[in-house]
Design a protein around this motif. Structure first.
Motif, PDB file in Angstrom:
ATOM      1  N   VAL A   3       0.703  -1.099   0.165  1.00 39.23           N
ATOM      2  CA  VAL A   3       0.196   0.062   0.092  1.00 39.23           C
ATOM      3  C   VAL A   3       0.848   1.192   0.024  1.00 39.23           C
ATOM      4  O   VAL A   3       1.840   1.230   0.700  1.00 39.23           O
ATOM      5  N   TYR A   4       0.566   2.260  -0.539  1.00 37.95           N
ATOM      6  CA  TYR A   4       1.125   3.441  -0.731  1.00 37.95           C
ATOM      7  C   TYR A   4       1.314   4.223   0.510  1.00 37.95           C
ATOM      8  O   TYR A   4       2.302   4.720   0.894  1.00 37.95           O
ATOM      9  N   ASP A   5       0.217   4.157   1.469  1.00 35.73           N
ATOM     10  CA  ASP A   5       0.170   4.861   2.694  1.00 35.73           C
ATOM     11  C   ASP A   5      -1.084   4.025   3.536  1.00 35.73           C
ATOM     12  O   ASP A   5      -1.741   3.618   2.963  1.00 35.73           O
ATOM     13  N   GLU A   6      -0.936   4.575   4.718  1.00 27.78           N
ATOM     14  CA  GLU A   6      -2.067   4.347   5.430  1.00 27.78           C
ATOM     15  C   GLU A   6      -2.750   5.418   5.997  1.00 27.78           C
ATOM     16  O   GLU A   6      -2.075   6.541   6.561  1.00 27.78           O
ATOM     17  N   ILE A   7      -4.231   5.774   5.972  1.00 28.19           N
ATOM     18  CA  ILE A   7      -4.806   7.194   5.973  1.00 28.19           C
ATOM     19  C   ILE A   7      -6.011   6.883   7.333  1.00 28.19           C
ATOM     20  O   ILE A   7      -6.790   5.845   6.902  1.00 28.19           O
ATOM     21  N   GLU A   8      -6.114   7.743   8.023  1.00 35.25           N
ATOM     22  CA  GLU A   8      -7.084   7.637   8.990  1.00 35.25           C
ATOM     23  C   GLU A   8      -8.422   7.860   8.266  1.00 35.25           C
ATOM     24  O   GLU A   8      -8.617   8.767   7.365  1.00 35.25           O
ATOM     25  N   ILE A   9      -9.427   7.254   8.606  1.00 33.94           N
ATOM     26  CA  ILE A   9     -10.970   7.651   8.195  1.00 33.94           C
ATOM     27  C   ILE A   9     -11.345   8.716   8.344  1.00 33.94           C
ATOM     28  O   ILE A   9     -11.843   9.404   7.537  1.00 33.94           O
ATOM     29  N   GLU A  10     -10.906   9.700   9.303  1.00 31.32           N
ATOM     30  CA  GLU A  10     -11.137  11.090   9.514  1.00 31.32           C
ATOM     31  C   GLU A  10     -10.662  11.657   8.309  1.00 31.32           C
ATOM     32  O   GLU A  10     -11.110  13.065   7.983  1.00 31.32           O
ATOM     33  N   ASP A  11      -9.587  11.543   7.721  1.00 37.35           N
ATOM     34  CA  ASP A  11      -9.194  12.372   6.679  1.00 37.35           C
ATOM     35  C   ASP A  11      -9.660  12.045   5.224  1.00 37.35           C
ATOM     36  O   ASP A  11      -9.368  12.703   4.298  1.00 37.35           O
ATOM     37  N   THR A  13     -13.156  12.042   2.846  1.00 40.69           N
ATOM     38  CA  THR A  13     -14.533  12.650   2.540  1.00 40.69           C
ATOM     39  C   THR A  13     -15.564  11.708   2.304  1.00 40.69           C
ATOM     40  O   THR A  13     -15.422  11.046   1.467  1.00 40.69           O
ATOM     41  N   PHE A  14     -16.701  11.847   2.976  1.00 40.02           N
ATOM     42  CA  PHE A  14     -17.741  10.778   2.710  1.00 40.02           C
ATOM     43  C   PHE A  14     -18.869  11.552   1.877  1.00 40.02           C
ATOM     44  O   PHE A  14     -19.221  12.589   2.072  1.00 40.02           O
ATOM     45  N   ASP A  15     -19.362  10.707   0.972  1.00 38.88           N
ATOM     46  CA  ASP A  15     -20.370  11.324   0.007  1.00 38.88           C
ATOM     47  C   ASP A  15     -21.617  10.411   0.362  1.00 38.88           C
ATOM     48  O   ASP A  15     -21.576   9.244  -0.070  1.00 38.88           O
ATOM     49  N   PRO A  16     -22.519  10.989   0.842  1.00 39.68           N
ATOM     50  CA  PRO A  16     -23.761  10.239   1.324  1.00 39.68           C
ATOM     51  C   PRO A  16     -24.601   9.728   0.086  1.00 39.68           C
ATOM     52  O   PRO A  16     -25.226   8.475   0.313  1.00 39.68           O
ATOM     53  N   PHE A  21     -16.202   6.987   0.492  1.00 42.05           N
ATOM     54  CA  PHE A  21     -15.286   7.656   1.043  1.00 42.05           C
ATOM     55  C   PHE A  21     -14.236   7.949   0.001  1.00 42.05           C
ATOM     56  O   PHE A  21     -13.736   7.114  -0.731  1.00 42.05           O
ATOM     57  N   HIS A  22     -13.776   9.150  -0.307  1.00 39.71           N
ATOM     58  CA  HIS A  22     -12.703   9.832  -1.059  1.00 39.71           C
ATOM     59  C   HIS A  22     -11.309  10.141  -0.566  1.00 39.71           C
ATOM     60  O   HIS A  22     -11.907  10.782   0.785  1.00 39.71           O
ATOM     61  N   HIS A  23     -10.518  10.089  -0.867  1.00 40.98           N
ATOM     62  CA  HIS A  23      -9.225  10.868  -0.367  1.00 40.98           C
ATOM     63  C   HIS A  23      -8.398  10.946  -1.686  1.00 40.98           C
ATOM     64  O   HIS A  23      -8.286  10.395  -2.702  1.00 40.98           O
ATOM     65  N   PRO A  24      -7.903  12.390  -1.580  1.00 41.81           N
ATOM     66  CA  PRO A  24      -6.917  12.783  -3.039  1.00 41.81           C
ATOM     67  C   PRO A  24      -5.788  11.757  -3.091  1.00 41.81           C
ATOM     68  O   PRO A  24      -5.018  11.430  -2.300  1.00 41.81           O
ATOM     69  N   CYS A  25      -5.445  11.299  -4.351  1.00 47.88           N
ATOM     70  CA  CYS A  25      -4.308  10.541  -4.832  1.00 47.88           C
ATOM     71  C   CYS A  25      -3.333  11.333  -5.545  1.00 47.88           C
ATOM     72  O   CYS A  25      -3.790  12.440  -6.085  1.00 47.88           O
ATOM     73  N   PRO A  26      -1.999  11.148  -5.273  1.00 49.11           N
ATOM     74  CA  PRO A  26      -1.117  11.978  -6.068  1.00 49.11           C
ATOM     75  C   PRO A  26      -1.177  12.036  -7.315  1.00 49.11           C
ATOM     76  O   PRO A  26      -0.574  12.966  -8.059  1.00 49.11           O
ATOM     77  N   CYS A  27      -1.775  11.146  -8.097  1.00 46.01           N
ATOM     78  CA  CYS A  27      -2.061  10.988  -9.484  1.00 46.01           C
ATOM     79  C   CYS A  27      -2.942  12.340  -9.882  1.00 46.01           C
ATOM     80  O   CYS A  27      -3.080  12.628 -11.258  1.00 46.01           O
ATOM     81  N   GLY A  28      -3.698  12.900  -8.925  1.00 42.10           N
ATOM     82  CA  GLY A  28      -4.678  13.911  -9.491  1.00 42.10           C
ATOM     83  C   GLY A  28      -6.283  13.246  -9.317  1.00 42.10           C
ATOM     84  O   GLY A  28      -7.005  13.911  -9.093  1.00 42.10           O
ATOM     85  N   ALA A  45      -8.415   1.065   0.039  1.00 38.03           N
ATOM     86  CA  ALA A  45      -8.969   2.086  -0.909  1.00 38.03           C
ATOM     87  C   ALA A  45      -8.193   2.144  -2.116  1.00 38.03           C
ATOM     88  O   ALA A  45      -6.605   2.139  -2.028  1.00 38.03           O
ATOM     89  N   VAL A  46      -8.796   2.128  -3.430  1.00 44.22           N
ATOM     90  CA  VAL A  46      -7.863   2.017  -4.562  1.00 44.22           C
ATOM     91  C   VAL A  46      -8.273   3.425  -5.385  1.00 44.22           C
ATOM     92  O   VAL A  46      -9.321   4.038  -5.281  1.00 44.22           O
ATOM     93  N   CYS A  47      -7.312   3.760  -6.353  1.00 42.76           N
ATOM     94  CA  CYS A  47      -7.509   4.726  -7.154  1.00 42.76           C
ATOM     95  C   CYS A  47      -7.803   3.901  -8.306  1.00 42.76           C
ATOM     96  O   CYS A  47      -7.028   3.149  -8.952  1.00 42.76           O
ATOM     97  N   PRO A  48      -8.873   4.646  -9.046  1.00 44.61           N
ATOM     98  CA  PRO A  48      -9.292   4.148 -10.311  1.00 44.61           C
ATOM     99  C   PRO A  48      -8.331   4.514 -11.594  1.00 44.61           C
ATOM    100  O   PRO A  48      -8.364   3.785 -12.700  1.00 44.61           O
ATOM    101  N   SER A  49      -7.549   5.417 -11.392  1.00 41.07           N
ATOM    102  CA  SER A  49      -6.582   6.090 -12.539  1.00 41.07           C
ATOM    103  C   SER A  49      -5.324   5.355 -12.539  1.00 41.07           C
ATOM    104  O   SER A  49      -4.482   5.401 -13.456  1.00 41.07           O
ATOM    105  N   CYS A  50      -4.901   4.918 -11.441  1.00 36.37           N
ATOM    106  CA  CYS A  50      -3.430   4.431 -11.105  1.00 36.37           C
ATOM    107  C   CYS A  50      -3.498   3.152 -10.190  1.00 36.37           C
ATOM    108  O   CYS A  50      -4.321   2.965 -10.081  1.00 36.37           O
TER     109      CYS A  50
END
Length: 69
Positions: A3-11, A13-16, A21-28, A45-50
């Protein structure tokens, strides 16, 4: 699984509307994971673009506030 990183759930964004849940990826793009996946114990969590993936750090009770949204 690497895995690239470990990120807390609080970081994330949730879309009801999409129940994702979304988090920015370095690829954009954004890492994404579904609430249902987290409830089932999945934590990647996976990035659909990379090929990057991140581990979501959470406790089951952290999800309680999102279940009824």
């Amino acid at each position: 699984m690497d895995v690239y990183d470990e990120i807390e759930i609080e970081d994330f964004t949730f879309d009801p509307a999409t129940q994702l849940f979304h988090h920015p990826c370095p690829c954009g793009d954004k890492f994404a994971i579904a609430l249902d996946d987290l409830l089932d114990g999945e934590d990647i969590a996976v990035c659909p673009s990379c090929s990057l993936m991140v581990r979501v750090i959470f406790e089951p009770e952290d999800l309680d506030e999102y279940v009824d949204q």
